[in-house]
Design an enzyme around this catalytic site. Structure first.
Site, PDB file in Angstrom:
ATOM      1  N   GLU B  72      32.568  45.782  40.931  1.00 25.52           N
ATOM      2  CA  GLU B  72      31.629  45.236  41.919  1.00 25.52           C
ATOM      3  C   GLU B  72      30.983  46.313  42.768  1.00 25.52           C
ATOM      4  O   GLU B  72      29.807  46.207  43.121  1.00 25.52           O
ATOM      5  CB  GLU B  72      32.323  44.206  42.811  1.00 25.52           C
ATOM      6  CG  GLU B  72      32.627  42.868  42.140  1.00 25.52           C
ATOM      7  CD  GLU B  72      33.953  42.841  41.403  1.00 25.52           C
ATOM      8  OE1 GLU B  72      34.583  43.912  41.261  1.00 25.52           O
ATOM      9  OE2 GLU B  72      34.370  41.752  40.959  1.00 25.52           O
ATOM     10  N   ASP B  97      35.172  35.538  47.849  1.00 27.67           N
ATOM     11  CA  ASP B  97      36.477  36.124  48.187  1.00 27.67           C
ATOM     12  C   ASP B  97      36.642  37.545  47.638  1.00 27.67           C
ATOM     13  O   ASP B  97      37.501  38.286  48.093  1.00 27.67           O
ATOM     14  CB  ASP B  97      37.598  35.256  47.601  1.00 27.67           C
ATOM     15  CG  ASP B  97      37.394  33.782  47.877  1.00 27.67           C
ATOM     16  OD1 ASP B  97      38.152  33.214  48.662  1.00 27.67           O
ATOM     17  OD2 ASP B  97      36.459  33.193  47.297  1.00 27.67           O
ATOM     18  N   PHE B  98      35.829  37.910  46.652  1.00 27.28           N
ATOM     19  CA  PHE B  98      35.949  39.245  46.054  1.00 27.28           C
ATOM     20  C   PHE B  98      35.203  40.310  46.855  1.00 27.28           C
ATOM     21  O   PHE B  98      35.116  41.459  46.442  1.00 27.28           O
ATOM     22  CB  PHE B  98      35.417  39.253  44.614  1.00 27.28           C
ATOM     23  CG  PHE B  98      36.106  38.301  43.659  1.00 27.28           C
ATOM     24  CD1 PHE B  98      37.267  37.620  44.016  1.00 27.28           C
ATOM     25  CD2 PHE B  98      35.586  38.077  42.388  1.00 27.28           C
ATOM     26  CE1 PHE B  98      37.892  36.740  43.139  1.00 27.28           C
ATOM     27  CE2 PHE B  98      36.208  37.195  41.507  1.00 27.28           C
ATOM     28  CZ  PHE B  98      37.357  36.529  41.879  1.00 27.28           C
ATOM     29  N   HIS B 141      40.531  32.398  46.418  1.00 24.22           N
ATOM     30  CA  HIS B 141      39.388  31.883  45.644  1.00 24.22           C
ATOM     31  C   HIS B 141      38.788  30.620  46.266  1.00 24.22           C
ATOM     32  O   HIS B 141      38.148  29.838  45.579  1.00 24.22           O
ATOM     33  CB  HIS B 141      39.797  31.563  44.204  1.00 24.22           C
ATOM     34  CG  HIS B 141      40.194  32.739  43.376  1.00 24.22           C
ATOM     35  ND1 HIS B 141      41.399  33.383  43.538  1.00 24.22           N
ATOM     36  CD2 HIS B 141      39.551  33.409  42.397  1.00 24.22           C
ATOM     37  CE1 HIS B 141      41.475  34.388  42.669  1.00 24.22           C
ATOM     38  NE2 HIS B 141      40.368  34.428  41.975  1.00 24.22           N
TER      39      HIS B 141
END
Lengths: 324, 345
Positions: B72, B97-98, B141
């Site tokens: 990412e 959430d990432f 998540h």
């Protein structure tokens, strides 16, 4: 190498050094007697690149203003070698409205769209945006390339490894550069990095990695020539690590008590060393060497005068430019 | 081959899921502007884990619809760099959430470069990301986190609640010269594999159109209580308003549609009328959207209020896994109904 090329490399290094000597002077001039980092004509952290000029000169000699470069928190040598406007650069460092960021950026956050130059104050995080610039060049089928520069300490960041993998995977026209000045602030490379050469890490992503020893500007120039040509011709990315030297502190005001390599540091200054080479080879006379310094100082003086006479941004306009 | 003849589509009656409406917006913009490309994890052959890119690969090919490695930081930064060079990337962060693995690229670079450059560099990225819970996906998540992003200057934060807004806001986001965070709740996408709100399928005009970013929508008019909310909670609020109408309580429901810019005028206008404010937020309670909206009234004129402000949000706890626990913390219709009763005394 042609004399003209060698002369160009030398002039670039001298201009960068002259600029930083002037910044160094003004930075400290009004911080006495009590040293306050936030005070004076040039406030804030100041990371100067003296000693690392060979990296900038050797790489940027192969670039045009349509090639992109992302630099680090120590960006001046790369900005100057890439040909940003010296006055606008000085004005941003002095926090003036005429600077690259109208005083909103500062010396770690320089953006010059006309030369595709930018830098980031966050270690290794200049690598990913360079991928995007390279992606855009490739997408539009141009031969421009992106150069991403960082220090040896940054090679232990995730951004470094993610970027090498993605650039290799997508065959992006990028040249990754690691300036290995031995020190990540106070931590030496052999206490932060499990292997000696980051060029080996490039190989593990299937791309060429080359290490230039001795802070040699001509060594950098030659390695960069290969890497730039490879990127321009669609061969994909490669990495060059240069063993360079940080002549001054991590930031100005750094007492450097942790350093054990200070005794012969000045002997490693690449500029007088290269001047000796050029005189020995008959490329330049001692008088010409002096003249280059005089010219550089004049250009720097003009830039700094411009900065000092430029207007200070109005506090009432601090909220401008958050959104386009 | 069987050819099924279908009646000619009519603009007013054609219905799409939110996911399909989003994709249609992206697709129409990509046809118009070759500088737009889409990248992220599983956006190609899979079509987006939450169907946000379904069919785009087949239509635009792998040079414009790019599956990325699970990197990412690299691909968020790639989006920024491409935008700086004049492209208009749409990049998907699979779950909001990432953000922890790439936040530096988002808030230190994408969001700040325009300012740091004194307005000389534009960064027109659309960062789309799935938010929200309600299906036992646990603490990593299920978050909304729009308050986190709205807190940081430099990015617009857009949060559609229904198909028609999703398409129009997506088109506006793509055309915007700023980084725009486009947060779609999994519960409004109309996914066939998740319990869906009935309003996740709705009429969507076929031609491209913009829904202005920063303009709230009054989705139910009322005179007694103003309910300010966003995303899936809009539907819970509408359901609660319908239920409580039987008790003679008339609720106005405002769908903010974006947190940055925030339509302060719409909130003030409504509270001026009703004198009562309930904020419903699926994000965490403290230091977030609900506090910010309460502050708007406090700073403007606290005398507008006939009763104290009430907030229904996720108490400051990670989203639990077990359904009994998760639904104890999410803003449900039942929690909203009791809050309305509380505010009415």
């Amino acid at each position: 190498m042609e004399d003209k090329t060698r002369l160009g490399l030398y002039e670039t290094m001298v201009l960068s050094r002259s600029f930083e000597e002037a910044i160094l002077h003004d930075y400290h001039a009004d911080k006495a007697p009590a040293w306050d980092i936030g005070a004076g004509l040039i406030p804030g952290e100041m990371h100067l690149s003296a000693g690392q000029e060979p990296v900038a000169a050797g790489i940027c000699a192969h670039l045009g203003v349509n090639d992109a470069i992302t630099a680090t928190h120590r960006p001046h040598h790369l900005a100057i070698a890439h040909g940003v406007d010296l006055k606008t650069l000085a004005a941003e460092i002095y926090g003036r409205e005429t600077g690259f960021g109208r005083g909103r950026g500062g010396h770690m956050h320089l953006f010059d769209p006309s030369t595709h130059f930018s830098c980031s104050g966050i270690i290794a995080e200049g690598y990913p945006p360079a991928l995007g610039q390279a992606f855009s060049f490739k997408y539009h089928k141009s031969t421009n390339i992106a150069v991403a520069v960082t220090g040896e300490g940054a090679a232990n960041q995730g951004a470094f490894h993610e970027s090498l993998n993605l650039a290799a995977l997508w065959r992006l026209p990028v040249v990754f550069v690691v300036e290995d000045n031995d020190w990540a602030i106070s931590v030496p490379k052999n206490r932060s990095t499990a292997i000696a050469s980051n060029a080996d890490r490039a190989n593990s992503y299937g791309i060429p990695g080359e290490r230039v020893e001795n802070n040699s500007v001509e060594g950098v120039w030659q390695a960069a020539g290969r890497a730039v040509e490879r990127a321009r011709s669609g061969g994909g990315p490669s990495l060059i690590e240069v063993r360079t030297v940080r002549l001054w502190g991590h930031f100005e005001g750094d007492a450097q008590a942790y350093r054990n390599d200070m005794d012969h540091l000045s002997e490693r200054d690449p500029i007088p060393l290269y001047a000796e080479d050029l005189i020995r080879d008959g490329v330049l006379s001692p008088e010409q060497i002096d003249a280059i310094s005089v010219d550089a100082r004049a250009a720097v003086e003009e830039a700094i005068e411009f900065a000092k006479s430029s207007s200070i941004p109005l506090g009432s306009e601090a909220s401008r430019y958050v959104f386009a | 081959m069987v050819i099924i003849k279908s009646p000619a589509p009519q603009v007013t009656t054609r219905k799409l899921t939110t996911a399909k409406a989003m994709v249609e917006g992206i697709s129409q913009e990509m046809e118009r502007d070759s500088s737009i490309f889409v990248m992220g994890e599983d956006v190609g052959a899979y079509g987006g884990i939450f169907s946000s890119t379904t069919g785009l690969l087949e239509k635009f090919g792998p040079s414009r619809i790019l599956d990325t490695p699970i990197s990412e930081t690299a691909f968020m930064g790639l989006a920024t760099g491409a935008a700086v060079e004049g492209m208009r990337p749409i990049v998907e962060l699979m779950f909001v959430d990432f953000f922890g693995v790439c936040m530096d690229q988002i808030y230190n670079h994408m969001a700040k470069i325009h300012y740091e450059s004194g307005g000389n560099v534009k960064v027109p990225v659309v960062l789309m990301t799935a938010v929200g819970g309600g299906y036992s996906d646990g603490a990593q998540h299920s978050q909304c986190l729009w308050g986190t992003f709205a807190h940081l200057p430099g990015m617009k934060v857009v949060i559609p609640s229904n198909p028609a807004d999703a398409k129009g806001l997506m088109i506006s986001a793509i055309r915007d010269d700023n980084p725009v965070l486009f947060m779609f709740h999994k519960g409004v996408m109309g996914l066939p594999w998740m319990a869906k709100n009935p309003r996740s399928i709705g009429p969507v005009p076929e031609e491209p159109y913009e829904v202005p970013i920063g303009k709230a929508s009054v989705v139910r008019s009322g005179s007694d209580v103003t309910i300010v909310t966003v995303s899936l909670s809009v539907h819970h609020a509408l359901d609660a308003a319908e239920d409580i109408a039987a008790y003679g309580i008339d609720c106005e429901v405002i769908d903010l549609r974006s947190l940055v810019p925030l339509d302060r005028a719409a909130i003030l206008d409504s509270v001026t009328k009703t004198g009562r404010l309930l904020v419903v937020d699926e994000d965490y309670l403290s230091f977030g959207m609900s506090g910010e909206i309460a502050a708007i009234i406090a700073e403007s004129d606290p005398r507008l209020l006939r009763a104290p402000v009430v907030r229904v949000a996720v108490p400051d706890v990670p989203i639990p896994y077990a359904r009994s626990l998760e639904y104890a913390v999410l803003p449900t219709k039942e929690r909203i109904v009791s809050a309305i009763k509380e505010i009415m005394g």
